[in-house]
Design an enzyme around this catalytic site. Sequence first.
Site, short mmCIF file in Angstrom:
data_model
loop_
_atom_site.label_atom_id
_atom_site.label_comp_id
_atom_site.label_asym_id
_atom_site.label_seq_id
_atom_site.Cartn_x
_atom_site.Cartn_y
_atom_site.Cartn_z
N ASP A 167 -1.72 6.93 6.10
CA ASP A 167 -2.83 6.04 5.80
C ASP A 167 -2.98 5.13 7.02
O ASP A 167 -2.14 4.28 7.29
CB ASP A 167 -2.52 5.22 4.54
CG ASP A 167 -3.59 4.19 4.20
OD1 ASP A 167 -4.54 4.03 4.99
OD2 ASP A 167 -3.46 3.53 3.16
N LYS A 211 -12.36 -1.47 7.49
CA LYS A 211 -11.57 -2.29 8.40
C LYS A 211 -12.21 -2.25 9.80
O LYS A 211 -12.85 -3.20 10.22
CB LYS A 211 -10.13 -1.80 8.48
CG LYS A 211 -9.50 -1.43 7.15
CD LYS A 211 -9.21 -2.62 6.29
CE LYS A 211 -8.40 -2.23 5.06
NZ LYS A 211 -8.11 -3.36 4.17
N TRP A 227 0.82 -1.21 0.00
CA TRP A 227 0.00 0.00 0.00
C TRP A 227 0.86 1.26 0.00
O TRP A 227 0.49 2.27 -0.61
CB TRP A 227 -0.98 -0.02 1.16
CG TRP A 227 -2.04 -1.05 0.92
CD1 TRP A 227 -2.18 -2.26 1.55
CD2 TRP A 227 -3.06 -1.00 -0.09
NE1 TRP A 227 -3.25 -2.95 1.01
CE2 TRP A 227 -3.80 -2.21 0.01
CE3 TRP A 227 -3.43 -0.07 -1.04
CZ2 TRP A 227 -4.89 -2.49 -0.83
CZ3 TRP A 227 -4.51 -0.34 -1.88
CH2 TRP A 227 -5.22 -1.54 -1.77
#
Length: 359
Positions: A171, A195, A101
């Site tokens: 993030d 999440k 990511w």
Amino acid sequence: MRVYNFSAGPATMPLEVLERAQAELIDWRGSGMSVMEMSHRSKEFVTVAAQAEARLRALLAVPEEYAVLFLQGGATGQFAGVPLNLTAPGAAAAYVNTGSWSAKAIDEARKYVDVHVVADEKDSNYTTVPAEGSLEVPGDAAYLHLTLNETIGGVEFPYLPDAGEIPLVTDASSTMLSRPVDVSRFGVIYAGAQKNLGPSGLVVIIVRRDLMGRARPEVPAAMDWTAMAEADSMLNTPPTLAWYLVGLVLEWVEEQGGLTAMAERNRAKAELIYGTIDRSDFYSNPVQPAARSWMNVPFLVPDPALEKPFVAAAEAAGLSGLGGHRSVGGMRASIYNAMPIEGVQALVDFMTDFEKQNG
């Protein structure tokens, strides 16, 4: 019968939240309609939105000098949103690469800024984070970006880097709400909802107000943090159902005792599964112990040919979503807030039995 869902996202949600949403689905609190049907400008939904923001601010102790946004596009949209809102053309920004990511954020940012990768953990095959105090951030960097938790690789920062006066941007998709965090250490925090926050389709952004007003003229209005803040995140029609569900999740977290209680639960779950792996000669985790994620636990078996049988047998036992990401293989257990300790215990019991049968 509900399974224990170990998927990385969209992920398991608290059963109490789903049951409440089910009860309110057709008639939201006497309004005669579903929250999906009501205008986002109505007093009812404005109340839903305001309560969600207030709960998030309270749980994270968000200082008043930060704006909180609820937007579409997910965390991936903010890979572009960050440089577009914080820099002018030709500016530089610093990035840390700790896995998949981070790399995606870097690739997207390169379209808009001169990216300086100040640390790249490729030599460890992305099983580590940079040593604390090792980052050298260029003085001309508009910000320092890192991914707090690599969902695919199961790597997590156990500390927050200090970039001095340079804003820290992160993030935090997989770590949001998993434990207390000092928001004042950051310039910007953004997190996809799927999440720990709720369903997919929404991203939460917490941005220090003095960093706003820097958006490039060409930034799309729906990605302009200042414009969205001025419109209470409703410049366009927001993802109302997702926003409502996030509010229910935040209320549930409050009822569980807040983020301190969440941290205790999450630490216990992580210790249970990592302890099982470390005591075994059959299972292994590739991540340096100090950088192991509390939320996403990858693990391997001695023979890759056993991976599919493991996942299939686990699925049959009511343990879903354990296949590793296609880019790395193996298995992965995501143990977000809504995963109860009973689910992790069921997983480690299954792992023990599978090892006895195949070890």
